[in-house]
Enzyme design. Structure first.
Site, PDB file in Angstrom:
ATOM      1  N   ARG A  54     -41.663  37.112   7.143  1.00 53.49           N
ATOM      2  CA  ARG A  54     -40.867  36.083   7.818  1.00 53.49           C
ATOM      3  C   ARG A  54     -39.431  36.521   8.116  1.00 53.49           C
ATOM      4  O   ARG A  54     -38.962  36.422   9.258  1.00 53.49           O
ATOM      5  CB  ARG A  54     -40.802  34.808   6.939  1.00 53.49           C
ATOM      6  CG  ARG A  54     -42.000  33.926   7.020  1.00 53.49           C
ATOM      7  CD  ARG A  54     -42.234  33.240   5.678  1.00 53.49           C
ATOM      8  NE  ARG A  54     -42.867  34.211   4.799  1.00 53.49           N
ATOM      9  CZ  ARG A  54     -44.183  34.320   4.659  1.00 53.49           C
ATOM     10  NH1 ARG A  54     -44.964  33.454   5.238  1.00 53.49           N
ATOM     11  NH2 ARG A  54     -44.711  35.262   3.916  1.00 53.49           N
ATOM     12  N   LYS A  82     -37.438  60.056   0.530  1.00 58.73           N
ATOM     13  CA  LYS A  82     -37.141  61.452   0.146  1.00 58.73           C
ATOM     14  C   LYS A  82     -36.032  61.512  -0.889  1.00 58.73           C
ATOM     15  O   LYS A  82     -35.520  62.581  -1.212  1.00 58.73           O
ATOM     16  CB  LYS A  82     -36.702  62.248   1.378  1.00 58.73           C
ATOM     17  CG  LYS A  82     -37.716  62.333   2.494  1.00 58.73           C
ATOM     18  CD  LYS A  82     -37.081  63.096   3.667  1.00 58.73           C
ATOM     19  CE  LYS A  82     -37.885  62.941   4.939  1.00 58.73           C
ATOM     20  NZ  LYS A  82     -37.108  63.366   6.125  1.00 58.73           N
ATOM     21  N   ARG A 104     -32.310  43.789   2.838  1.00 58.62           N
ATOM     22  CA  ARG A 104     -33.028  43.264   1.676  1.00 58.62           C
ATOM     23  C   ARG A 104     -33.193  44.404   0.687  1.00 58.62           C
ATOM     24  O   ARG A 104     -33.625  45.507   1.055  1.00 58.62           O
ATOM     25  CB  ARG A 104     -34.399  42.712   2.083  1.00 58.62           C
ATOM     26  CG  ARG A 104     -35.262  42.328   0.880  1.00 58.62           C
ATOM     27  CD  ARG A 104     -36.526  41.602   1.266  1.00 58.62           C
ATOM     28  NE  ARG A 104     -36.239  40.241   1.697  1.00 58.62           N
ATOM     29  CZ  ARG A 104     -37.187  39.331   1.947  1.00 58.62           C
ATOM     30  NH1 ARG A 104     -38.455  39.649   1.796  1.00 58.62           N
ATOM     31  NH2 ARG A 104     -36.858  38.112   2.334  1.00 58.62           N
ATOM     32  N   HIS A 132     -30.781  34.458  -1.400  1.00 57.97           N
ATOM     33  CA  HIS A 132     -31.483  34.622  -0.128  1.00 57.97           C
ATOM     34  C   HIS A 132     -30.888  33.545   0.791  1.00 57.97           C
ATOM     35  O   HIS A 132     -31.500  32.517   1.051  1.00 57.97           O
ATOM     36  CB  HIS A 132     -32.983  34.408  -0.358  1.00 57.97           C
ATOM     37  CG  HIS A 132     -33.866  34.770   0.799  1.00 57.97           C
ATOM     38  ND1 HIS A 132     -33.381  35.118   2.050  1.00 57.97           N
ATOM     39  CD2 HIS A 132     -35.223  34.825   0.899  1.00 57.97           C
ATOM     40  CE1 HIS A 132     -34.412  35.363   2.852  1.00 57.97           C
ATOM     41  NE2 HIS A 132     -35.529  35.192   2.179  1.00 57.97           N
TER      42      HIS A 132
HETATM   43  N1   CP Z   1     -39.558  33.581   2.463  1.00 59.62           N
HETATM   44  C1   CP Z   1     -39.413  34.911   2.659  1.00 59.62           C
HETATM   45  O1   CP Z   1     -38.361  35.512   2.403  1.00 59.62           O
HETATM   46  O2   CP Z   1     -40.523  35.497   3.185  1.00 59.62           O
HETATM   47  P1   CP Z   1     -40.688  37.055   3.498  1.00 59.62           P
HETATM   48  O3   CP Z   1     -40.683  37.788   2.180  1.00 59.62           O
HETATM   49  O4   CP Z   1     -42.005  37.178   4.228  1.00 59.62           O
HETATM   50  O5   CP Z   1     -39.517  37.480   4.344  1.00 59.62           O
END
Ligand code: CP
Length: 309
Positions: A54, A82, A104, A132
């Site tokens: 997502r 690597k 991320r 997040h």
């Molecule tokens: N909710 C969420 O962060 O989904 P993904 O890990 O698919 O990005």
């Protein structure tokens, strides 16, 4: 520069600005305009050290719908495999002249670290179990869409609170917006200091769900759990799984959310995942609008979102 690192450091006017801008962006999506020139000439790198469907895809589409160039890097197919360090990877990306890095990473604090290392705007797409922010914002956007407000609502966040960056961003954001936040989960999956944050903590899920306006069901994060910590899947589903009977404890028009990906039959029963009360698909759509708003605001102006650097 206007980094988006988390909702703990974001003010309610800033959150409102993002939610209002996301509403405009959703109008653009609904009108099927998939190539606005707003961010033409800008470049965005999605740098993902953890898996995603997502978040990565919606940041990519958000950038493309606004006319930016977007490139994706995943750790497994990059020189990280690597042995290249996070710092060197960031400096390499910076040298290519990008405007935004969406990152991320599995380490808590990695987003702040990256924001300090490089000049491009840093958007945190999840740093370990810490934050997040775009998920917290899209969850609040979805709540506002259905409930017309956030202030005064009882929001129950249930499941694996300990390992959940989604829970943390939701808790910070919802409390700033005036919601009454309740959390519930097995003792082994609740952070020790959770009560100090100002939420109401329950060991029985039924108490958290009682007369709730919104239920946010978290994913059980097996990949982050130490061996032996987790109640068995069968026990978890029986004692903490959200099913039709437990959903009925909430208000009749309660909204059901889940950030995805779902473990159907574990934290959420399959028959309610896409039921009338579920806004899970709408959350995905709203994620696109919120990420368009974030990209727009950090590059084109608006109030100062994060004045860390
Ligand atoms: N909710 C969420 O962060 O989904 P993904 O890990 O698919 O990005």
């Amino acid at each position: 520069k206007k980094d988006i690192l988390g909702l703990e450091t974001m003010s309610s006017p800033e959150i409102n600005l993002i939610l209002d801008t996301a509403k405009e962006m959703k109008n653009i999506i609904d009108r099927d305009i998939k190539k606005a020139p707003t961010l033409r000439g800008k470049s965005i790198i999605n740098l993902f050290f953890e898996n995603s469907t997502r978040t990565r895809t919606s940041f990519e589409l958000a950038g493309k719908y606004l006319g930016a160039d977007v490139v994706n890097i995943s750790a497994s197919s990059s020189s990280v495999a690597k042995g290249e360090s996070l710092r060197d990877t960031l400096l390499t990306v910076e040298a290519m002249g990008v405007d935004i890095i969406v990152m991320r990473h599995e380490a808590e604090g990695s987003a702040q670290y990256a924001a300090n290392v490089v000049k491009p705007v840093l958007i945190n797409a999840g740093d370990g179990a810490h934050e997040h922010p775009s998920q917290g914002l899209l969850d609040m956007f979805t709540i506002k869409q259905y409930k017309r407000k956030i202030d005064g609502l009882k929001v129950a966040i249930v499941g694996d609170i300990l390992h959940s960056r989604v829970a943390r961003s939701n808790i910070w954001g919802l409390m700033k917006m005036g919601a009454e936040v309740h959390v519930a989960g097995p003792q082994t999956l609740l952070p020790r200091d959770i009560e100090q944050v100002g939420v109401k903590v329950h060991n029985r899920i039924e108490e958290a769900l009682d007369q709730a306006d919104v239920i946010n069901v978290l994913r059980i994060q097996r990949e982050r759990q130490k061996k032996g910590l987790f109640p068995s899947a069968r026990e978890y589903a029986r004692i903490f799984g959200v099913n039709a009977k437990r959903l009925a404890l909430a208000k009749p028009d309660a909204l059901l959310l889940h950030p995805g990906p779902m473990n159907r039959g574990l934290e959420i029963a399959p028959d309610i995942a896409y039921s009338e009360q579920s806004a899970i698909q709408e959350q995905v759509k709203n994620g696109l609008a919120v990420r368009m708003a974030l990209l727009f605001l950090v590059l084109m102006g608006g109030i100062q979102i994060e004045a860390a650097n």
